[in-house]
Design an enzyme around this catalytic site. Structure first.
Site, PDB file in Angstrom:
ATOM      1  N   SER A  85      72.864  56.432 -22.090  1.00 36.22           N
ATOM      2  CA  SER A  85      73.830  55.295 -22.067  1.00 36.22           C
ATOM      3  C   SER A  85      74.609  55.056 -21.055  1.00 36.22           C
ATOM      4  CB  SER A  85      74.400  55.119 -23.345  1.00 36.22           C
ATOM      5  OG  SER A  85      75.540  56.262 -23.795  1.00 36.22           O
ATOM      6  N   ASP A  96      78.333  60.372 -25.961  1.00 38.67           N
ATOM      7  CA  ASP A  96      78.395  61.285 -24.943  1.00 38.67           C
ATOM      8  C   ASP A  96      77.973  60.972 -23.594  1.00 38.67           C
ATOM      9  OD1 ASP A  96      75.724  61.255 -25.261  1.00 38.67           O
ATOM     10  OD2 ASP A  96      75.426  63.188 -26.141  1.00 38.67           O
ATOM     11  N   ASP A  98      75.136  62.270 -20.834  1.00 36.66           N
ATOM     12  CA  ASP A  98      73.741  63.072 -20.833  1.00 36.66           C
ATOM     13  C   ASP A  98      73.924  63.523 -19.257  1.00 36.66           C
ATOM     14  OD1 ASP A  98      72.767  63.013 -23.491  1.00 36.66           O
ATOM     15  OD2 ASP A  98      72.299  60.861 -23.000  1.00 36.66           O
ATOM     16  N   ASP A 151      76.277  66.569 -22.666  1.00 38.71           N
ATOM     17  CA  ASP A 151      75.022  67.441 -22.541  1.00 38.71           C
ATOM     18  C   ASP A 151      74.801  67.742 -21.241  1.00 38.71           C
ATOM     19  OD1 ASP A 151      75.179  67.174 -25.586  1.00 38.71           O
ATOM     20  OD2 ASP A 151      73.245  66.326 -25.458  1.00 38.71           O
ATOM     21  N   LYS A 212      71.378  48.203 -30.448  1.00 42.44           N
ATOM     22  CA  LYS A 212      71.619  49.533 -30.788  1.00 42.44           C
ATOM     23  C   LYS A 212      72.908  49.619 -31.792  1.00 42.44           C
ATOM     24  CE  LYS A 212      72.074  52.623 -27.413  1.00 42.44           C
ATOM     25  NZ  LYS A 212      72.416  53.369 -26.394  1.00 42.44           N
ATOM     26  N   TYR A 221      68.921  55.144 -36.518  1.00 45.88           N
ATOM     27  CA  TYR A 221      69.250  55.450 -34.918  1.00 45.88           C
ATOM     28  C   TYR A 221      69.293  56.774 -34.573  1.00 45.88           C
ATOM     29  CZ  TYR A 221      71.050  55.211 -30.114  1.00 45.88           C
ATOM     30  OH  TYR A 221      71.030  55.288 -29.021  1.00 45.88           O
TER      31      TYR A 221
END
Length: 358
Positions: A85, A96, A98, A151, A212, A221
């Site tokens: 995102s 979060d 990524d 992450d 979303k 989701y």
């Protein structure tokens, strides 16, 4: 890059479409789906800080393994790429970040990244939690730093150093990665393709935010829960944007529910490329590059087919059982969008509909 699909409608948005799109934006703001400018700056700060930690850590590994001062070495020690995102420009306050950390060939995935690096992270001020997840499909380390979850996956470049102007989309660079590294970078490749395919980036982003939001409110989701994940909803939304390249966000959402409401998911895959284009470029692309990048085909099937390329293969039976109820909610939203007197509150009623467990 082109999709190979002929648009179904190229009419410009009407005044009514624009009004409904403003109502859509009101909903998104009321539901807190936008990150503030201040928080976005904080995210950038966190990313910069993590990259600096990685750079120093790799520098020490270099000096330790080669017994040479780092000043004698040309090039960059590591690169940090984002995906998800954040990369798409649709992150919310709760999302979060990524990332994929690209390191030179002398940094070992297991002995260095998953064994030594977590300890280095735990020593840093502002990092409250470090969780090793080495056995996931995309192995990664989860980090909670200064109020933000990150992450960090690992990619090994088969070179002695990282070029300053590294371009992971260059074929010569691509073939310098091993299979696990390509898996870690897959999100970057797929999302780059998506952003080059959608005709209007901001329309796509606004539409995706609403889709979303709806999926989260419906409780459908997330891959880890057995439902479609972020990339799946992204692909489905991008497909509609390609078919309606001049549409407003409200019209895209309307078409989203209209298109997928009665779709025969066991027979009709959703791909952002026509069969002709797949034969010309995508199949060749995936064959040359390897199976972990076959999500570039952007295929979506709502069944239990486990073949490569099906990123919806983990959908559980509960989602299939709830699909009719979810389609009903989607139909109501679509009808509201088709209603001339649609209001912001009517959107809220539908997006906050209770989840019914059957």
């Amino acid at each position: 890059m082109i999709s190979g699909y002929n648009p179904l409608d190229t009419l410009p948005p009407s005044a009514d479409d624009e009004i409904k799109s403003q109502e859509l934006l009101k909903v998104l703001n009321e539901q807190n789906t936008f990150e503030s400018d201040q928080r976005m700056e904080h995210r950038k700060h966190v990313l910069t800080r993590i990259e600096e930690i990685i750079q120093l850590w790799v520098l020490e590994i270099y000096e330790e393994k080669f017994k040479i001062k780092a000043s004698q070495k040309l090039g960059t020690f590591a690169k940090l790429y984002t995906f998800g995102s954040y990369r798409l420009g649709v992150c919310t306050p709760l999302d979060d970040i990524d990332t994929s950390c690209i390191c030179p060939e002398y940094v070992d995935r297991r002995a260095d990244f998953f064994t030594r690096f977590p300890s280095r992270l735990e020593e840093q001020k502002g990092i409250e939690l470090v969780i090793n997840v080495p056995n996931a499909f995309v192995p990664h380390i989860k980090v909670f730093i200064e109020g933000i979850w990150m992450d960090i996956s690992f990619a090994n470049l088969n070179q002695a150093s990282i070029p300053e102007n590294l371009n992971i989309f260059d074929d010569n660079i691509f073939f310098s990665f091993d299979q696990l590294s390509l898996r870690s970078l897959n999100g970057c490749y797929v999302e780059d393709a998506i952003m080059r395919l959608v005709p209007q980036a901001e329309t796509f982003r606004t539409s995706l935010r609403f889709v979303k939001l709806w999926a989260r409110k419906r409780g459908i989701y997330g891959n880890i829960y057995g439902f479609l994940g972020g990339i799946s909803w992204t692909i489905l939304t991008a497909f509609v944007c390609i078919l309606y390249p001049t549409a407003s966000p409200s019209r895209i959402v309307f078409r989203f529910f209209f298109l997928y409401e009665n779709r025969k998911w066991d027979k009709q895959a959703v791909t952002l490329f026509s069969q002709k284009e797949q034969n010309k470029q995508i199949i060749d692309y995936t064959l040359r590059r390897n199976q972990y990048i076959d999500r570039i085909q952007l295929e979506e099937k709502m069944n239990q087919d486990q073949k490569p390329g099906n990123i919806a293969s983990e959908i559980n039976q509960q989602e299939n059982r709830n699909k009719e109820a979810d389609q009903e909610i989607g139909t109501k939203i679509r009808r509201q969008l088709g209603n001339r007197y649609c209001t912001c509150s009517s959107f809220n009623v539908q997006t906050q509909a209770c989840i019914q467990i059957k």
